[in-house]
Motif scaffolding. Structure first.
Motif, short mmCIF file in Angstrom:
data_model
loop_
_atom_site.label_atom_id
_atom_site.label_comp_id
_atom_site.label_asym_id
_atom_site.label_seq_id
_atom_site.Cartn_x
_atom_site.Cartn_y
_atom_site.Cartn_z
N GLY A 107 -13.51 -85.25 78.84
CA GLY A 107 -13.85 -83.86 78.51
C GLY A 107 -13.79 -82.94 79.72
O GLY A 107 -13.48 -81.75 79.58
N PHE A 108 -14.07 -83.48 80.90
CA PHE A 108 -14.02 -82.64 82.10
C PHE A 108 -12.57 -82.29 82.45
O PHE A 108 -12.29 -81.24 83.01
CB PHE A 108 -14.71 -83.33 83.28
N TYR A 163 -15.85 -91.95 87.16
CA TYR A 163 -14.76 -91.95 86.17
C TYR A 163 -15.23 -91.74 84.73
O TYR A 163 -14.42 -91.51 83.85
CB TYR A 163 -13.99 -93.28 86.24
N GLY A 164 -16.53 -91.91 84.50
CA GLY A 164 -17.06 -91.69 83.15
C GLY A 164 -17.18 -92.94 82.30
O GLY A 164 -17.70 -92.88 81.20
N PHE A 165 -16.68 -94.09 82.79
CA PHE A 165 -16.82 -95.31 81.99
C PHE A 165 -16.70 -96.55 82.87
O PHE A 165 -16.22 -96.47 84.01
CB PHE A 165 -15.74 -95.38 80.89
N ALA A 197 -12.31 -87.47 68.21
CA ALA A 197 -13.02 -87.56 69.50
C ALA A 197 -14.19 -86.57 69.53
O ALA A 197 -14.03 -85.40 69.18
CB ALA A 197 -12.05 -87.28 70.64
N HIS A 198 -15.32 -87.06 69.94
CA HIS A 198 -16.54 -86.25 69.92
C HIS A 198 -17.54 -86.80 70.94
O HIS A 198 -17.38 -87.91 71.43
CB HIS A 198 -17.18 -86.31 68.53
N ARG A 251 -19.77 -86.51 79.32
CA ARG A 251 -18.46 -86.17 79.88
C ARG A 251 -17.30 -86.61 78.99
O ARG A 251 -16.36 -85.87 78.78
CB ARG A 251 -18.34 -86.80 81.27
N LEU A 252 -17.33 -87.85 78.51
CA LEU A 252 -16.22 -88.37 77.72
C LEU A 252 -16.45 -88.16 76.23
O LEU A 252 -17.58 -88.23 75.76
CB LEU A 252 -16.01 -89.86 77.98
#
Ligand SMILES: [Zn+2]
Length: 418
Positions: free
Chosen positions: A275-276, A188-190, A242-243, A383-384
């Motif tokens: 981001g994905f 999930y990225g987190f 967001a970055h 990814r995020l």
């Protein structure tokens, strides 16, 4: 994968104990592949035994298609103690001592093992499942054909994932939860860990429990809000779009860990963007923009007294083998002057970049929450994208990075990635 021990097979062969023993292959003399000319110029010559060799057919259960192996590959992958150190898990052999004239004298196959006697008298035994999973079809091609198993999300679907935060007590007392933490970050990225005492010591203990901290220009365990040690916007209290971090590093740090240990003020809502998921949206909306941002290298930089980091790369970086999206490098603030394209193409460049930035800023894509004392958040920086609203008041944010290599090494150890 177990490491094969060297064992002599000659007594078994001569006593005919082996089942499914195949007829020995003819000894194939191999001519010399390389020659030196003019002293230092090494040239390679095609050699029919080397470049178009007779491959060894290994019969596999449940398929009529044999596993075809080159004798040189087999000899280079011998796992006997002379050729491979199973304590250090490193090869012992010198590639220049791998004779071009090596040939298989005899071979036999029994159950899951392949035994070979070589023309120089050396003997090798191989686990056949190991051979299958380490050759072109079994590994490289399988990686190319692997389907994407990641779960991407937007600001609504993230709340339907059913991800209960992990408690501090469980993290510190149960080794099994470590694998779950890695699984969630990959999937999930987190991941969130709650009820962490908001102290420097407890935060550091949580971080070290999961993976080793990475030492970067920002130190190992950093702190913002109490100082302005580094000349970076993240150390100020304004709005942060967001970055991803570290687009200026040769290898951006893989994971970010945040713990807001003190907040007395207003504002400061945090947000994450997958981001994905944005990449999928862009691919659908404007495939040429996605193609362009996957191809054109952009330079990013970070400068402070005594330092000047710079790195080039596209916004979407794909895995060299699977060609799947592997990393997003998106930080509009850390862009260097744009020099990677001729001025005639600048218009197209900004159009594509703005299309991407618009998707990143779409409210529907943002997962909004408040980082409060007690919650440690681990975020996949490949990814995020992360951002924050401006705030007034006092805020202490502590955290660190995990390097991509370190984190993925552990994820591989837990069997989450291959
Ligand atoms: Zn060997």
């Amino acid at each position: 994968m177990s490491i094969l021990k060297f064992k002599s097979i000659l007594p078994k062969l001569s006593s005919g104990i082996l089942r499914n023993t195949l007829l020995p292959t003819k000894i194939v003399p191999l001519k010399i592949l390389c020659k030196y000319s003019s002293g230092s110029n090494l040239q390679t010559q095609e050699n029919e035994h080397y470049d178009r060799p007779k491959l060894l057919n290994v019969h596999l259960p449940n398929t009529s298609e044999p596993l075809k192996l080159h004798p040189i590959w087999l000899r280079d992958h011998c796992r006997c103690p002379e050729c491979y150190n199973d304590v250090t898990c490193q090869r012992n052999n010198d590639i220049l001592k791998l004779s071009d004239q090596i040939a298989i004298s005899t071979y036999s196959q029994s159950d899951d093992l392949l035994h070979i006697c070589w023309s120089d008298g050396h003997k090798s035994s191989y686990s056949i499942p190991w051979l299958v999973s380490n050759t072109y079809d079994g590994k490289y091609k399988a990686l190319q054909e692997e389907t994407d198993r990641l779960t991407t999300w937007d600001g609504t679907t993230v709340n339907l994932l059913g991800l209960e935060p992990i408690s501090h007590q469980r993290l510190m007392s149960d080794d099994k939860i470590l694998r779950e933490i890695y699984r969630r970050v990959i999937q999930y990225g987190f991941v969130k860990i709650e009820q962490v005492p908001p102290t420097k010591l407890d935060t550091s203990a949580v971080i070290e429990r999961i993976c080793r901290m990475s030492h970067t220009v920002f130190g190992k365990f950093w702190e913002t809000g109490t100082n302005f040690d580094h000349k970076d916007t993240g150390y100020l209290n304004g709005y942060l779009e967001a970055h991803t971090d570290n687009t200026y590093f040769t290898e951006a740090q893989g994971l970010l860990v945040f713990h807001c240990t003190h907040f007395d003020g207003t504002g400061c809502e945090s947000f994450l963007v997958d981001g994905f998921h944005v990449a999928k949206q862009l691919k659908q909306l404007d495939p040429s923009a996605y193609g362009y941002l996957s191809k054109v290298n952009m330079e990013s930089e970070y400068i402070e007294p005594g330092e000047h980091f710079s790195s080039w790369g596209p916004i979407f970086r794909h895995h060299p083998v699977s060609h799947k999206l592997e990393q997003i490098r998106f930080n509009m603030l850390d862009r260097s002057p744009l020099s990677s394209i001729p001025q005639e193409e600048v218009g197209t460049h900004y159009r594509y970049l703005k299309t991407m930035a618009t998707l990143v800023k779409k409210k529907e894509n943002e997962y909004r929450f408040r980082l409060s004392p007690g919650t440690v958040m681990i975020i996949d920086n490949w990814r995020l994208l992360h951002g924050r609203e401006s705030y007034q008041g006092e805020r202490v944010l502590r955290g660190c990075y995990y390097s991509r290599s370190d984190f993925m090494s552990k994820a591989r150890h837990y069997g989450i990635i291959s």
